[in-house]
Scaffold this active site. Structure first.
Site, PDB file in Angstrom:
ATOM      1  CD  GLN A 116      -0.518  -9.024   0.080  1.00 17.78           C
ATOM      2  OE1 GLN A 116      -1.453  -9.129   0.552  1.00 17.78           O
ATOM      3  NE2 GLN A 116       0.711  -8.232   0.689  1.00 17.78           N
TER       4      GLN A 116
ATOM      5  CG  ASP B  34      -2.091  -5.569  -2.435  1.00 19.43           C
ATOM      6  OD1 ASP B  34      -3.375  -5.365  -2.133  1.00 19.43           O
ATOM      7  OD2 ASP B  34      -1.361  -5.068  -1.705  1.00 19.43           O
TER       8      ASP B  34
ATOM      9  CG  HIS C 251      -3.800  -0.455  -2.543  1.00 23.32           C
ATOM     10  ND1 HIS C 251      -2.954  -1.203  -2.682  1.00 23.32           N
ATOM     11  CD2 HIS C 251      -4.056  -0.483  -1.053  1.00 23.32           C
ATOM     12  CE1 HIS C 251      -2.350  -1.812  -1.801  1.00 23.32           C
ATOM     13  NE2 HIS C 251      -3.018  -1.421  -0.579  1.00 23.32           N
TER      14      HIS C 251
ATOM     15  CG  HIS D 124      -5.842  -1.332   1.844  1.00 18.66           C
ATOM     16  ND1 HIS D 124      -4.609  -1.231   1.790  1.00 18.66           N
ATOM     17  CD2 HIS D 124      -6.451  -0.351   2.437  1.00 18.66           C
ATOM     18  CE1 HIS D 124      -4.092   0.115   2.423  1.00 18.66           C
ATOM     19  NE2 HIS D 124      -5.484   0.778   2.745  1.00 18.66           N
TER      20      HIS D 124
ATOM     21  CE  LYS E 249      -8.312  -7.874   8.747  1.00 18.55           C
ATOM     22  NZ  LYS E 249      -7.070  -8.603   8.525  1.00 18.55           N
TER      23      LYS E 249
ATOM     24  CB  CYS F 184      -1.052  -0.146   1.336  1.00 17.24           C
ATOM     25  SG  CYS F 184      -0.652  -0.857   2.439  1.00 17.24           S
TER      26      CYS F 184
ATOM     27  NE  ARG G 216       2.735  -9.131   5.196  1.00 18.63           N
ATOM     28  CZ  ARG G 216       1.592  -9.085   5.132  1.00 18.63           C
ATOM     29  NH1 ARG G 216       0.871 -10.169   6.065  1.00 18.63           N
ATOM     30  NH2 ARG G 216       0.891  -8.192   4.331  1.00 18.63           N
TER      31      ARG G 216
END
Length: 645
Positions: free
Chosen positions: A376, A378, A380, A510, A464, A329, A358
């Site tokens: 991911q 991912d 946004h 997200h 979320k 993000c 991570r």
């Protein structure tokens, strides 16, 4: 995996209820049902010894936990009989049964040792020794276990007061309990696995032996559970991945850093192409951003304050501090900030298949389901407040449309909220949280999504929606998510020019549909037992000429190979000098959907004889008809029939 726990155990199944002042002096470790074992001669010991009272009205899970907790003591007693010098660290009840961490000195656990321990446990259970609870002071406990550094370490953390110990024959454990009435009730057990673990989970400490087991009230329940464990082994994506040659790992590269082999990367690319195509149709713009960022970037976003313990350590380079990114993000915020935006530009949907890192605890690592590096799916979405509902509904529709393609039906929706009693780990803005949570709740209600609410599961910057799946094996976990964020756009000073000419701050959604491609692949492998749908299979067809030395047959086999390959089919030809049966078995191990066995008849008729994986009968068709069938299966994303078996 369905839990075969029973609920019909009689009231006399359990011993006395724990009570007294002991409950108030145990540390959180002891309260989690940690037990510590050692030998002790009760007739020489201080303290009061009483017969255990009857316990009633336990729920099924509590009864089963008590039984497993008691069986852990039986195992410790058996180990002590076989290895008098053995010492014990912790032995908690866990969802899968129980385990015990044991110091066996120079002895290592192997299958023969496990068999010997089980044999001794059966003797102890057959003896049916009564289990008693006694209460002693902390000083008495320190004296009792003065030669055991593990127990002294645990006891030293306890407050002064009364501590309970449990006796069963020649064995005593320092433990909170409760326990069953006698060891005979633990007879339906099985030791299921073992491993080496660092004492206290610290790699700087020595390695102990951890032995896992399960125990049930009846032999039938134990047998049912063991069958489920065998099923779990067959479905484990790590086993399937090895058999299908999909991915590997090596400690020299690093724990939690899997590497995708050619066939595995083929599956990975198919998943990437699949989700990107769906996103492009919805107006997503795909980007590529670096795998590192400055510490300053994550201080701006707030991740440095709220997520630092999950990140790899900072790297100092030319006076700047960089970290491997744990999420994407902040990079996407900077892409939005790259130029001015009008309300007419919104919504802006930025997507990326992004590499993230991570530092997960070593004990949580599991193949490609949970690693320290993952990719991911991912995105946004930068929206106006008025666009929240429609864009959120669009994300939810995309999630369920994707699930339909993969036949994912066992899931539940969770509205994850901040814990108002523990605000430290969240962005400090009560008004923002109230607004965000109410907005998300309204959207879910308006679009008619059934959901449950869970406190304390929100991201640090906002609430979320999590879509949690129940996999074929193991525990529920989150596959897809959509998070509402009023926080990060403000932190990065993001704006757009509204219709009235004023600057406004956008809202960000997200979202991740497949979650991480790695975890999604693990999920699909376990759901299908590796029997992937044709469109996703790394090898879609394999050609097996019956006789390798026949030149005419080999020539025709290569002709079929080229025809399929030229038409986009992932095909292999196995013309090794091995028996046909051997080559067929190997292809079955690799879960190849279609096997083409070609002989003289196929050469003469210019046909192919195919066998669907998991079936015995063969079907003969023309090359053209076979190709048309494959193409239709791929176009419709037809499920592999073998996955349902």
């Amino acid at each position: 995996m369905r839990d075969p726990r029973g609920s019909g155990s009689p009231a006399w199944f359990y011993g006395n209820k724990q009570g007294g002042t002991a409950d108030t002096v145990y540390s959180s470790l002891i309260q989690a049902q940690v037990c510590m074992g050692d030998f002790f001669r009760p007739e020489k010991a201080p303290g009061r010894r009483t017969r255990r009272k009857k316990m009633v009205d336990f729920k099924a899970d509590e009864r089963l936990n008590t039984l497993n907790h008691s069986c852990a003591h039986v195992m410790a007693q058996a180990v002590k009989h076989l290895y008098p010098e053995a010492k014990f660290w912790v032995g908690p009840v866990v969802k899968e049964g129980f385990y015990y961490d044991i110091d066996l000195g120079d002895n290592a656990v192997n299958d023969d040792v496990i068999a010997a321990i089980e044999k001794e446990m059966k003797k102890i259970c057959k003896e049916g020794k009564k289990i008693y609870r006694r209460e002693i002071s902390k000083a008495e406990a320190l004296e009792l276990f003065k030669n055991d550094e593990y127990k002294l370490d645990l006891i030293s953390d306890l407050e002064d007061g009364t501590i309970s110990v449990y006796d069963q024959g020649d064995f005593t454990d320092l433990c909170r309990g409760p326990h069953v009435d006698n060891t005979k009730l633990c007879k339906n057990f099985k030791l299921v696995k073992y491993s080496g673990v660092y004492w206290k989970g610290d790699a700087n400490n020595h390695v102990m032996q951890r032995i896992y087991g399960v125990c049930f009230p009846t032999a039938e329940e134990l047998e049912a559970h063991l069958k489920l464990l065998e099923e779990a082994k067959e479905r484990d994506h790590r086993k399937i991945g090895k058999e299908m040659q999909l991915f590997m790992s090596d400690d020299l590269v690093g724990r939690g850093l899997p590497m995708f082999l050619p066939k595995g990367y083929t599956v990975w690319q198919e998943l990437e192409n699949y989700i990107k195509a769906k996103e492009r149709k919805l107006g997503y713009l795909h980007v590529m951003t670096p795998c590192v960022g400055t510490v300053g970037l994550y201080k701006t976003s707030g991740h440095w304050d709220h997520y630092k313990e999950n990140m790899f350590p900072a790297m100092e380079v030319e006076g700047e501090s960089f970290v491997l990114r744990p999420m994407n993000c902040p990079h996407h915020m900077m892409i939005y900030a790259n130029r001015m935006h009008s309300y007419k530009d919104l919504p802006i949907r930025i997507g990326e298949i992004a590499h993230d890192f991570r530092f997960e605890a070593s004990g949580t690592l599991k193949g490609i389901e949970r690693g320290r590096h993952f990719c991911q799916n991912d995105a946004h979405l930068f929206v106006t407040p008025e666009q929240i509902e429609s864009e959120f509904a669009s994300v939810v529709a995309l999630i369920f449309d994707t699930y339909k393609d993969f036949n994912i039906t066992d899931y539940r929706c969770v509205l994850s909220l901040r814990d108002p009693a523990d605000k430290v780990k969240y962005h400090d803005d009560d008004a923002m949280w109230d607004m965000a949570e109410n907005a998300l709740r309204k959207v879910l209600n308006d679009i008619g999504i059934e959901y449950t609410e869970e406190i304390g599961e929100a991201a640090f910057y906002g609430p979320k929606l999590d879509v949690n799946v129940k996999p074929a094996i193991g525990n529920e976990y989150t596959l897809s998510t959509c998070q509402l964020d009023f926080c990060l756009p403000a932190k990065f000073n993001l704006t757009y020019i509204d219709s009235d000419g004023t600057k406004k701050t956008p809202v960000v959604l997200h979202r991740a549909i497949l979650g991480s491609l790695d975890r999604f692949m693990a999920y699909i492998l376990e759901e299908t037992k590796g029997n992937l749908p044709l469109w996703l299979a790394p090898v879609q067809a394999k050609i097996l000429p019956v006789k390798n030395e026949d030149e005419e047959l080999n020539a025709y086999s290569h002709e079929v190979y080229k025809y399929l390959e030229d038409n986009g089919i992932r095909v292999e030809i196995d013309e090794r000098n091995e028996k046909l049966g051997y080559r067929i078995r190997e292809a079955q191990m690799e879960k190849v959907p279609y096997l083409l066995v070609l002989g003289k008849n196929e050469v003469a008729d210019r046909t192919v004889s195919y066998r669907l994986h998991g079936e015995q009968q063969s079907t003969t068709v023309s090359m053209e008809d076979f190709l048309a069938m494959l193409q239709e299966d791929i176009r419709t994303k037809k499920l592999n029939p073998a996955a349902a078996k």
